[in-house]
Scaffold this motif. Structure first.
Motif, PDB file in Angstrom:
ATOM      1  N   LEU A 121      74.529 -72.200  49.125  1.00 52.74           N
ATOM      2  CA  LEU A 121      73.670 -70.972  49.745  1.00 52.74           C
ATOM      3  C   LEU A 121      73.947 -71.274  51.729  1.00 52.74           C
ATOM      4  O   LEU A 121      74.650 -70.291  52.459  1.00 52.74           O
ATOM      5  N   ASN A 122      74.477 -72.490  51.689  1.00 54.65           N
ATOM      6  CA  ASN A 122      74.190 -72.768  53.431  1.00 54.65           C
ATOM      7  C   ASN A 122      75.844 -72.845  53.594  1.00 54.65           C
ATOM      8  O   ASN A 122      75.473 -72.125  54.412  1.00 54.65           O
ATOM      9  N   SER A 125      76.683 -68.737  53.365  1.00 54.68           N
ATOM     10  CA  SER A 125      75.988 -67.627  54.512  1.00 54.68           C
ATOM     11  C   SER A 125      76.602 -68.170  55.768  1.00 54.68           C
ATOM     12  O   SER A 125      76.516 -67.427  56.719  1.00 54.68           O
ATOM     13  N   HIS A 126      76.972 -69.267  56.111  1.00 49.48           N
ATOM     14  CA  HIS A 126      78.204 -69.703  57.421  1.00 49.48           C
ATOM     15  C   HIS A 126      79.737 -68.700  57.291  1.00 49.48           C
ATOM     16  O   HIS A 126      79.576 -68.081  58.507  1.00 49.48           O
ATOM     17  N   ILE A 169      68.772 -71.776  59.967  1.00 47.15           N
ATOM     18  CA  ILE A 169      69.568 -73.072  58.708  1.00 47.15           C
ATOM     19  C   ILE A 169      68.787 -74.395  58.884  1.00 47.15           C
ATOM     20  O   ILE A 169      68.682 -75.005  57.803  1.00 47.15           O
TER      21      ILE A 169
END
Length: 286
Positions: A121-122, A125-126, A169
Motif C-alpha cells: 500500500l505504501n 500509493s507513492h 503516509i
C-alpha cells in the motif's frame, strides 16, 4: 559493506533454520527481518556499484520508479516487522502463559502478511501519485538512488498536495508503528520492574535488548536521513545520511543480534566449528 550485509543476514537465516529450538515466533520474525534487510539493501547498492563501474549516474524513468517502489516496500517491511517483533516481546514478557496461543504459527504468518500488505500500500500509493506528474523541474536527483521525497520536490505540480500526502503516509506508516513499539516497551519495562529479583529482571530484559538496539538504530538513521534531506539540499551530507539508513543499518543488524542474543551466538559458533571441522577434514584427506 554490501557483501557483509548479505552474508550477515544470510547467516542469521541459516542459523535459525538449522536449529529446531529456534523455530519460535521471535526467530520467525527475525528471519523475515533479515530477508527484508537483504532485499532493502539490494534495491539500491547494486545499481550504485554498476554506475561507479561504468562512470555513469543515469537511470531510466521506469528503472527509477521500480527502484523507488521496491525501496519503499522493503523499507516499510522493516518498519512493520520491527513493530510486530515489539508485540512479540510484549506478549512474551507481559503475558507469558498466553504466548503460544496469541502467537501461534497461523497468527505469525498473518502478521507477516499484514506487514506485506501495508508495505505494498505504501509503495503503490507513492507510485500512483508520481505517475500523475506531467513535468519535473530537473532530471537530477541529489542522492545515489531514487528517493521518493526528492522526486516529489522535483515535480512541477502543487507542492501542497504532495506535502499533505507525504505527511499522511508518515503518520499512518511511521508514527503508528513507532507508537506501537513505544507502548509495547512501556508495558515491558513496567512488567520487568515488578520482578522481585535482579537476576530475573536482567534475564527478562536480555530477551529484548537486541531488538531495542535495532529499533533505536533504525529510527535514528531514518530520522537523520529525512532531516538531512530537509537541511542539506544537494549536499554530500545528504548522501552520507542516506547511506547510514540504507546500508549501515541493515549491515549492523546481524552483528547486534549475534552479540546480544545468546541463542544466535551459540548457533553461529556451532556453524563456524562445523565449517572449520569440514575444512580440516578436507585438508587431512588431501
Amino acid at each position: 559493506m554490501y557483501l557483509t550485509t548479505i552474508l550477515g543476514n544470510l547467516l542469521i537465516i541459516l542459523a535459525v533454520s538449522s536449529d529446531p529450538h529456534l523455530h519460535t515466533p521471535m526467530y520467525f520474525f527475525l528471519c523475515n527481518l533479515s530477508l527484508a534487510d537483504i532485499c532493502f539493501t539490494s534495491t539500491t547498492v547494486p545499481k550504485m556499484l554498476v554506475n561507479i563501474q561504468n562512470h555513469s549516474k543515469a537511470i531510466s524513468y521506469g528503472g527509477c520508479l521500480t527502484q523507488m517502489s521496491l525501496f519503499l516496500f522493503f523499507g516499510c517491511m522493516d518498519d512493520m516487522l520491527l513493530t510486530v517483533m515489539a508485540y512479540d516481546r510484549f506478549v512474551a514478557i507481559c503475558h507469558p502463559l498466553h504466548y503460544s496461543v496469541l502467537l501461534n504459527p497461523r497468527c505469525c504468518r498473518i502478521l507477516v502478511l499484514v506487514s506485506a500488505f501495508f508495505s505494498v500500500l505504501n509503495s503503490q500509493s507513492h507510485n500512483i501519485l508520481i505517475l500523475q506528474f506531467t513535468c519535473f523541474k530537473s532530471v537530477e536527483i541529489p542522492n545515489y538512488f531514487c528517493d521518493a521525497s526528492q522526486i516529489f520536490k522535483l515535480s512541477c505540480s502543487g507542492s501542497l498536495t504532495n506535502n499533505l500526502f507525504i505527511y499522511l503516509i508518515t503518520v499512518v506508516l511511521g508514527l503508528f508503528p513507532l507508537s506501537g513499539i513505544l507502548y509495547s516497551y512501556y508495558k515491558i519495562i513496567s512488567s520487568i520492574l515488578r520482578i522481585p529479583t535482579e537476576s530475573g529482571r536482567h534475564k527478562a530484559f536480555s530477551t529484548c535488548g537486541a531488538h531495542l538496539s535495532v529499533v533505536c538504530f533504525f529510527y535514528g538513521t531514518l530520522l537523520g536521513s529525512y532531516c538531512g534531506s530537509t537541511v542539506f539540499h544537494g549536499s554530500k551530507k545528504l548522501v552520507v545520511a542516506s547511506v547510514m539508513y540504507t546500508v549501515v543499518s541493515p549491515m549492523l543488524n546481524p552483528f547486534i543480534y549475534s552479540l546480544r542474543n545468546r541463542d544466535i551466538s551459540r548457533i553461529l559458533r556451532r556453524l563456524g566449528s562445523r565449517i572449520l571441522g569440514t575444512q580440516d577434514l578436507g585438508r587431512t584427506l588431501n
